[in-house]
Scaffold this motif. Sequence first.
Motif, PDB file in Angstrom:
ATOM      1  N   SER A 258       0.810  -1.226   0.000  1.00 17.51           N
ATOM      2  CA  SER A 258       0.000   0.000   0.000  1.00 17.51           C
ATOM      3  C   SER A 258       0.842   1.274   0.000  1.00 17.51           C
ATOM      4  O   SER A 258       0.283   2.365   0.092  1.00 17.51           O
TER       5      SER A 258
ATOM      6  N   GLU B 126      -1.865   3.870   1.958  1.00 12.45           N
ATOM      7  CA  GLU B 126      -3.216   3.551   2.400  1.00 12.45           C
ATOM      8  C   GLU B 126      -3.129   2.844   3.749  1.00 12.45           C
ATOM      9  O   GLU B 126      -2.413   1.838   3.895  1.00 12.45           O
TER      10      GLU B 126
ATOM     11  N   PRO C 231      -9.973   3.110   6.193  1.00  7.70           N
ATOM     12  CA  PRO C 231     -10.092   3.301   4.736  1.00  7.70           C
ATOM     13  C   PRO C 231      -9.676   4.708   4.312  1.00  7.70           C
ATOM     14  O   PRO C 231     -10.471   5.482   3.775  1.00  7.70           O
TER      15      PRO C 231
ATOM     16  N   ARG D 132      -6.291   7.161   2.697  1.00  4.08           N
ATOM     17  CA  ARG D 132      -4.987   7.248   2.051  1.00  4.08           C
ATOM     18  C   ARG D 132      -4.483   8.681   2.179  1.00  4.08           C
ATOM     19  O   ARG D 132      -5.209   9.635   1.896  1.00  4.08           O
TER      20      ARG D 132
ATOM     21  N   ASN E 162     -12.261   6.558   1.860  1.00  6.06           N
ATOM     22  CA  ASN E 162     -13.116   5.617   1.136  1.00  6.06           C
ATOM     23  C   ASN E 162     -13.998   4.869   2.138  1.00  6.06           C
ATOM     24  O   ASN E 162     -13.669   3.757   2.557  1.00  6.06           O
TER      25      ASN E 162
ATOM     26  N   ARG F 267     -14.957   1.184   2.279  1.00  9.77           N
ATOM     27  CA  ARG F 267     -14.230   0.652   1.106  1.00  9.77           C
ATOM     28  C   ARG F 267     -15.186   0.351  -0.051  1.00  9.77           C
ATOM     29  O   ARG F 267     -15.039  -0.638  -0.774  1.00  9.77           O
ATOM     30  N   LYS F 268     -16.155   1.245  -0.231  1.00  4.86           N
ATOM     31  CA  LYS F 268     -17.093   1.135  -1.335  1.00  4.86           C
ATOM     32  C   LYS F 268     -16.687   2.100  -2.450  1.00  4.86           C
ATOM     33  O   LYS F 268     -15.628   2.731  -2.401  1.00  4.86           O
TER      34      LYS F 268
END
Length: 322
Positions: free
Chosen positions: A157, A192, A197, A199, A251, A254-255
């Motif tokens: 990540s 990330e 979720p 970054r 995010n 995480r969708k």
Amino acid sequence: QEGGIRSFSSVDIDMSARSESMGGNVISIIDDDISLSQIAPSLLNKRMNNKMFFSFIDYFADINLIGFAYIKRLQDVGVFSIGVRAIDYGDFEHNDEVGNNLGSFTAGDQIITFGGSKILSNYFTLGTNVNVINSQYEIYRAIALYSNTSLTYCKESFVSTLLVKNLGRQLKSYTDIKEDLPLDIQFSLSKELQHLPFRYVLTFHHLNKFNISSPYKLTSQTNFQTGELEIKDEGIAKTFLRHIIIGGELNPFRKKIFFRGGLNFQRRFDMTLLTAPKLVGFSWGMGFSYSRFRFDYSRSAYHLSGYLNSFSITSNLNQIGL
């Protein structure tokens, strides 16, 4: 801005709504977003294959910008892109030196980009692009050829990129004087988080020049020994901060929806009013995917009197049968 000393400043306008929403110059995220790869070609990867990108920027003073890019992967060779950017500065009145109106004229810039990337190892990818810019302001025309070359390191990540931006020269100048392009060496990193979720992105720009302070923002002070007004130099800490852009992308769950924000220190230092700094230098935006398309929007506070709006759409042509 570091303006007035080089030509073709329009090459530094960020055409990616995602990048602009995080402060600009986001060059260290590797996914399927092809808008970021138009500046840092080492971000080109196989997930972008057969994808198309379109962007529109509602700039200041009725200036409009549009951009287009297409990515294709060639098996065992690399990933390649072609892009076009056009800037329309609008119509201007043509007057002579005593004010007689002689009609009107237009002004605009067009940039064509050819880029490619190659995987060097499990962690490193090298990319370069070649750009041709045609600039037409009334009867004055200039053409330049330049390239962006970048090296990206990616492990899980964590991603970092070193970019040499706008390296080139004029082929045809507006007048008899040859002018330089705005060379910029940048380094960016992103990560990330594992349990959240989110970054973060940290970018350092203009590494090739330390002092990018604006002379118009320097403060003055009175020398009590001589009684004269003197310009007070900027502190080293503030000069260093001018090189930094910080941004983040959330995010939720995480969708396929993203919320973004960023701070461009140089923009805030140069463009704020002392009496009303407000949110100048900050930017924010969001993105979401629906059906076969991805939409991104950003709003950036460049000045108290002006906000920039960017829109972009990305589509995978494989999913629509092309």
